[in-house]
Write a protein that holds these residues in place. Structure first.
Motif, PDB file in Angstrom:
ATOM      1  N   GLY B 281       0.806  -1.219   0.000  1.00 35.45           N
ATOM      2  CA  GLY B 281       0.000   0.000   0.000  1.00 35.45           C
ATOM      3  C   GLY B 281       0.840   1.269   0.000  1.00 35.45           C
ATOM      4  O   GLY B 281       0.350   2.351  -0.312  1.00 35.45           O
ATOM      5  N   ALA B 282       2.122   1.166   0.328  1.00 33.26           N
ATOM      6  CA  ALA B 282       2.965   2.362   0.378  1.00 33.26           C
ATOM      7  C   ALA B 282       3.067   2.993  -1.013  1.00 33.26           C
ATOM      8  O   ALA B 282       3.386   2.305  -1.983  1.00 33.26           O
ATOM      9  N   PRO B 283       2.762   4.291  -1.122  1.00 36.41           N
ATOM     10  CA  PRO B 283       2.810   4.929  -2.444  1.00 36.41           C
ATOM     11  C   PRO B 283       4.258   5.133  -2.911  1.00 36.41           C
ATOM     12  O   PRO B 283       5.117   5.518  -2.115  1.00 36.41           O
ATOM     13  N   LEU B 284       4.497   4.890  -4.201  1.00 32.06           N
ATOM     14  CA  LEU B 284       5.851   5.034  -4.739  1.00 32.06           C
ATOM     15  C   LEU B 284       6.401   6.443  -4.582  1.00 32.06           C
ATOM     16  O   LEU B 284       7.611   6.624  -4.405  1.00 32.06           O
ATOM     17  N   ASP B 292       7.775   0.206   2.275  1.00 32.12           N
ATOM     18  CA  ASP B 292       7.646   0.711   3.634  1.00 32.12           C
ATOM     19  C   ASP B 292       6.266   0.300   4.152  1.00 32.12           C
ATOM     20  O   ASP B 292       5.307   1.079   4.099  1.00 32.12           O
ATOM     21  N   PRO B 293       6.131  -0.965   4.615  1.00 32.66           N
ATOM     22  CA  PRO B 293       4.820  -1.499   5.004  1.00 32.66           C
ATOM     23  C   PRO B 293       4.113  -0.656   6.067  1.00 32.66           C
ATOM     24  O   PRO B 293       2.885  -0.538   6.037  1.00 32.66           O
ATOM     25  N   ALA B 294       4.866  -0.054   6.976  1.00 31.30           N
ATOM     26  CA  ALA B 294       4.216   0.763   8.007  1.00 31.30           C
ATOM     27  C   ALA B 294       3.524   1.956   7.358  1.00 31.30           C
ATOM     28  O   ALA B 294       2.396   2.307   7.711  1.00 31.30           O
ATOM     29  N   LEU B 295       4.171   2.545   6.376  1.00 25.66           N
ATOM     30  CA  LEU B 295       3.573   3.648   5.624  1.00 25.66           C
ATOM     31  C   LEU B 295       2.338   3.152   4.866  1.00 25.66           C
ATOM     32  O   LEU B 295       1.288   3.808   4.853  1.00 25.66           O
ATOM     33  N   GLY B 296       2.454   1.973   4.247  1.00 24.13           N
ATOM     34  CA  GLY B 296       1.338   1.425   3.472  1.00 24.13           C
ATOM     35  C   GLY B 296       0.075   1.268   4.298  1.00 24.13           C
ATOM     36  O   GLY B 296      -1.037   1.451   3.796  1.00 24.13           O
ATOM     37  N   ALA B 297       0.230   0.939   5.570  1.00 20.04           N
ATOM     38  CA  ALA B 297      -0.926   0.660   6.421  1.00 20.04           C
ATOM     39  C   ALA B 297      -1.449   1.912   7.124  1.00 20.04           C
ATOM     40  O   ALA B 297      -2.488   1.867   7.768  1.00 20.04           O
ATOM     41  N   ASP B 298      -0.758   3.028   6.981  1.00 17.35           N
ATOM     42  CA  ASP B 298      -1.094   4.217   7.765  1.00 17.35           C
ATOM     43  C   ASP B 298      -1.926   5.209   6.944  1.00 17.35           C
ATOM     44  O   ASP B 298      -1.395   5.966   6.130  1.00 17.35           O
ATOM     45  N   LEU B 299      -3.239   5.212   7.182  1.00 17.24           N
ATOM     46  CA  LEU B 299      -4.136   6.062   6.394  1.00 17.24           C
ATOM     47  C   LEU B 299      -3.856   7.550   6.586  1.00 17.24           C
ATOM     48  O   LEU B 299      -4.241   8.373   5.760  1.00 17.24           O
ATOM     49  N   GLN B 300      -3.192   7.896   7.679  1.00 17.48           N
ATOM     50  CA  GLN B 300      -2.865   9.304   7.889  1.00 17.48           C
ATOM     51  C   GLN B 300      -1.691   9.744   7.011  1.00 17.48           C
ATOM     52  O   GLN B 300      -1.448  10.925   6.825  1.00 17.48           O
ATOM     53  N   ARG B 301      -0.954   8.784   6.470  1.00 18.21           N
ATOM     54  CA  ARG B 301       0.217   9.159   5.671  1.00 18.21           C
ATOM     55  C   ARG B 301       0.184   8.654   4.223  1.00 18.21           C
ATOM     56  O   ARG B 301       0.858   9.220   3.366  1.00 18.21           O
ATOM     57  N   ASN B 302      -0.566   7.562   3.978  1.00 17.23           N
ATOM     58  CA  ASN B 302      -0.363   6.917   2.669  1.00 17.23           C
ATOM     59  C   ASN B 302      -1.068   7.579   1.488  1.00 17.23           C
ATOM     60  O   ASN B 302      -1.012   7.077   0.368  1.00 17.23           O
ATOM     61  N   ASN B 303      -1.710   8.718   1.726  1.00 19.84           N
ATOM     62  CA  ASN B 303      -2.198   9.514   0.596  1.00 19.84           C
ATOM     63  C   ASN B 303      -1.607  10.917   0.586  1.00 19.84           C
ATOM     64  O   ASN B 303      -2.036  11.771  -0.186  1.00 19.84           O
ATOM     65  N   ASP B 304      -0.654  11.145   1.436  1.00 24.17           N
ATOM     66  CA  ASP B 304      -0.173  12.507   1.631  1.00 24.17           C
ATOM     67  C   ASP B 304       0.934  12.870   0.632  1.00 24.17           C
ATOM     68  O   ASP B 304       2.091  13.026   0.997  1.00 24.17           O
ATOM     69  N   TYR B 305       0.538  12.966  -0.631  1.00 22.48           N
ATOM     70  CA  TYR B 305       1.518  13.308  -1.669  1.00 22.48           C
ATOM     71  C   TYR B 305       0.800  13.860  -2.892  1.00 22.48           C
ATOM     72  O   TYR B 305      -0.420  13.739  -3.013  1.00 22.48           O
ATOM     73  N   ASP B 306       1.558  14.494  -3.798  1.00 21.25           N
ATOM     74  CA  ASP B 306       1.002  14.877  -5.093  1.00 21.25           C
ATOM     75  C   ASP B 306       1.952  14.366  -6.174  1.00 21.25           C
ATOM     76  O   ASP B 306       2.973  13.740  -5.869  1.00 21.25           O
ATOM     77  N   TYR B 307       1.598  14.588  -7.426  1.00 20.57           N
ATOM     78  CA  TYR B 307       2.482  14.160  -8.516  1.00 20.57           C
ATOM     79  C   TYR B 307       3.214  15.346  -9.152  1.00 20.57           C
ATOM     80  O   TYR B 307       4.387  15.264  -9.474  1.00 20.57           O
ATOM     81  N   GLY B 308       2.485  16.457  -9.322  1.00 21.33           N
ATOM     82  CA  GLY B 308       3.021  17.591 -10.066  1.00 21.33           C
ATOM     83  C   GLY B 308       4.296  18.156  -9.468  1.00 21.33           C
ATOM     84  O   GLY B 308       5.257  18.435 -10.180  1.00 21.33           O
ATOM     85  N   LYS B 309       4.322  18.314  -8.148  1.00 20.72           N
ATOM     86  CA  LYS B 309       5.499  18.900  -7.532  1.00 20.72           C
ATOM     87  C   LYS B 309       6.486  17.825  -7.078  1.00 20.72           C
ATOM     88  O   LYS B 309       7.693  18.005  -7.174  1.00 20.72           O
ATOM     89  N   MET B 310       5.967  16.697  -6.608  1.00 21.37           N
ATOM     90  CA  MET B 310       6.860  15.712  -5.998  1.00 21.37           C
ATOM     91  C   MET B 310       7.446  14.699  -6.988  1.00 21.37           C
ATOM     92  O   MET B 310       8.492  14.116  -6.722  1.00 21.37           O
TER      93      MET B 310
END
Ligand code: HEM
Lengths: 184, 456
Positions: B281-284, B292-310
């Motif tokens: 589930g961890a976003p690339l 990073d399985p801990a990141l994959g399972a953490d709903l508070q972090r696993n969508n916290d990104y964008d594509y355009g800038k990052m």
């Protein structure tokens, strides 16, 4: 593919229907990409007495783009041409656009942009335009489709090149000449 | 990501959403581990009404399901356009439904891009039959509860004379401690937060989306209420559902990973590049090189990104990866008008990691809920999943759900030279699909009463 050869000018004759083979898009038949990219030509009669009103949009849009140069970026345009002309006492509005996307795919984006920048209201001066277009997007799309006149010939001196590619090439050219300047 | 400026200027709609009238299906994700879908036909209007009257009290609403956490099963009913006609809705009303719904999913195959092996002529379960009138969706806490409900419903079918065309049993893929599909990817990570439901978007998921994007009769993202199909009692608080049954070729998928990755780590990276997320589930974008399985399972972090800038060029997440196509986030325009609510589950037996392909059909059977099939679902399929020129890629389709026939590629940007996987195989095959209208409770009563009740 030969189609990608920008160095070889190309012309394409298009059947009366506007396409070679009927392919359904979300909002009706799809029009093909030609050496002159995608595009449309919409022609509609204007309501009597609205000509000045329509012309005033020229200035309005000029100002909008001066302030927000990327306002129309979504549409991936090369050129827009707006023309008013008379036939037998009636005045017609022609809206011609040349762009890199299949219009069918970005219809909703166009509708959203039109309302955002007040372009929609220019259409309200046209005969038969659905005045409930804001809550009836289907009627808007049907109006545009009904007034679309497909080309029967399109030509490109540098065929199939997208606006993005042109901009990239020009950027490269600028970077390159700057580099040459630095080396003097 | 920063929320849109428009948020502050909106009037709250909290009190407006009619939770006692809206079916729960798109409002709540239920903790179901089993499900059953039954595809029904009404021999005549009387049978259909009798069946509907018998099932009506069991249909969960936004209100009842939201408050009762002890439920063991959740019932949803929806109809095709032909089904509304079969229940006695008159031609005048039928004509006010949008064209794509009237035509049905099979007729839209060219638009969706479900061609070749995905074409409706290969679909199973009678889903392209005009006699398909309704679906009843049963979600259950476990298999035992599903079986109990199945028998109960069988009784109602017999009493009313309504006939099943086909059915599909679904079960969660083990291990059951987290939700994932047959390829092994963790699922249910991103969810639309609908304004007025009290749901808060998880960090990075963007702002809440207006209810009118999913339920008819409310302002949508234009700020206006779109015209409703008539009569309003039938359409208000309703939604459209696009149903898709997609077989997952797990053996082929694992073979592909082995072919393109020498070590287990390399294989995991290939799987991640196809999806845009690691199987954990961890976003690339947030975990480009290493899982990073801990990141994959953490709903508070696993969508916290964008594509355009990052990740503008796709060095972390390829431009054509499934989640980047299905939600390009800040790299597409008017995303708030393209949101979809996803529901559904997995069917077919789990294929153990070390087992060879057994030829048994398994996959996902899912629903996309929205207020406009043409603007939301069909756009996603037509442009994001199946347009080879999406994001200037030239010759690619969605590697997971696009129609693949071995002629398309997947570009994996890398420094200094990108890698291109050519001739991607089809990891999925569409085995069926249909468009349904998911009415509100008042509308169900109206239909059960013969589609002629007083309008209030
Ligand atoms: C066998 C078929 C499919 C598989 C295996 C699959 C798998 C996944 C997985 C693992 C995720 C990431 C988890 C999450 O974000 O919740 C995801 C996200 C998503 N999928 Fe699919 N999916 C399939 C079909 C579809 C279909 C048919 C659609 C819609 C047309 C769709 C639309 C989406 C969307 C909108 C997201 C969220 C993307 C985001 O917000 O970042 N998927 N899918």
């Amino acid at each position: 593919m030969a189609q990608d050869d920008w160095s070889k000018p190309a012309a394409k004759a298009i059947p009366k229907e506007g396409y070679f083979e009927l392919e359904q898009g979300r909002f009706g038949p799809l029009y093909p990409r030609t050496p002159a990219c995608h595009g449309f030509t919409i022609i509609a009669k204007i309501k009597p007495g609205t000509e000045e009103n329509i012309r005033a949009y020229g200035d309005r849009i000029e100002k909008t783009i001066a302030e927000l140069p990327d306002a129309l970026e979504v549409l991936r345009l090369h050129y827009l041409r707006w023309v008013l002309f008379d036939i037998e006492g009636a005045t017609y509005f022609m809206y011609q656009g040349i762009f890199d996307t299949d219009f069918d795919k970005y219809t909703e984006d166009a509708v959203a942009l039109f309302s955002k920048y007040g372009l929609n209201t220019v259409f309200e001066n046209l005969e038969g335009f659905p005045m409930d277009w804001k809550t009836n997007p289907q009627a808007f799309v049907e109006f545009v489709r009904k007034h679309q006149r497909p080309s029967f010939l399109e030509y490109g001196e540098y065929p199939y090149v997208t606006a993005d590619e042109i901009k990239k090439a020009l950027k490269l050219k600028r970077a390159f000449s700057e580099m040459l300047d630095q080396m003097q | 990501m920063t929320p849109s400026r428009r948020v502050e200027t909106r009037t709250p709609v909290e009190s407006m959403l009619e939770f006692d009238d809206i079916q729960h299906f798109l409002l709540t994700r239920t903790p179901a581990l089993a499900a059953r879908y039954e595809f029904l036909t009404f021999p005549d209007a009387g049978c259909g009404r009798a069946w509907l009257a018998g099932v009506l009290d069991k249909v969960g609403t936004g209100k009842s399901v939201g408050s009762e956490r002890l439920d063991a099963r959740w019932v949803t009913v929806a109809f095709t356009w032909n089904g509304l006609r079969a229940l006695g809705v008159d031609e005048g009303s039928l004509a006010t439904f949008p064209e794509e719904f009237r035509q049905g999913m099979a007729a839209r195959a060219g638009i969706l891009g479900t061609t070749g092996a995905n074409h409706p002529e290969h679909w199973v379960g009678g889903l392209t039959d005009p006699a398909l009138h309704a679906i009843i969706i049963l979600f259950a806490r476990d298999v035992a509860e599903r079986e109990r409900c199945k028998h109960e419903h069988l009784g109602l079918l017999e009493r009313s004379g309504v006939k099943p065309l086909s059915s599909l049993d679904l079960e969660a893929v083990p291990p059951l401690d987290y939700s994932h599909e047959h390829f092994g990817y963790r699922d249910r990570l991103s969810e639309v937060a609908i304004e007025g439901t009290g749901a808060e978007p998880t960090p990075g998921s963007g702002r809440t989306i207006r209810a009118g994007e999913f339920f008819l009769g409310y302002p949508d993202e234009t700020g206006l209420v779109p015209a409703l199909p008539q009569p309003e009692i039938l359409s208000r608080n309703g939604s459209y559902l696009a149903y898709f049954r997609m077989q997952e070729h797990v053996g082929r998928f694992r073979e592909f990973l082995r072919e393109h990755g020498k070590t287990a780590e390399e294989q995991e990276l290939v799987a991640a590049k196809l999806m845009g997320r690691w199987r954990s589930g961890a976003p690339l974008v947030l975990a480009p090189d290493k899982d990073d399985p801990a990141l994959g399972a953490d709903l508070q972090r696993n969508n916290d990104y964008d594509y355009g800038k990052m990740d503008p060029y796709g060095y972390a997440c390829p431009l054509g990866a499934h989640v980047r196509r299905m939600n390009p986030r800040d790299t597409a325009h008017h995303m708030e008008r393209r949101k979809m609510i996803r529901r559904g589950g997995t069917y077919g037996p789990h294929l153990p990691d070390d087992a060879p392909e057994d030829g048994v059909e398994r996959g996902i059977a899912a629903f996309v809920g929205c207020a406009s099939l043409v603007r939301q679902f069909e756009f996603a399929m037509n442009v994001w999943a199946n347009d080879p020129r999406f994001a200037e890629l030239g010759n690619e389709r969605d590697p997971i759900i696009g129609t693949q026939d071995g002629t398309f590629d997947l570009t994996i940007p890398r420094r200094p030279i990108r890698k291109k996987i050519t001739g991607l195989p089809a990891f999925t095959t569409v085995r069926g699909g249909a468009y349904f209208f998911l009415p509100g409770i008042k509308a169900l009563r109206y239909l059960a009463a013969g589609a002629s009740a007083a309008k209030s």
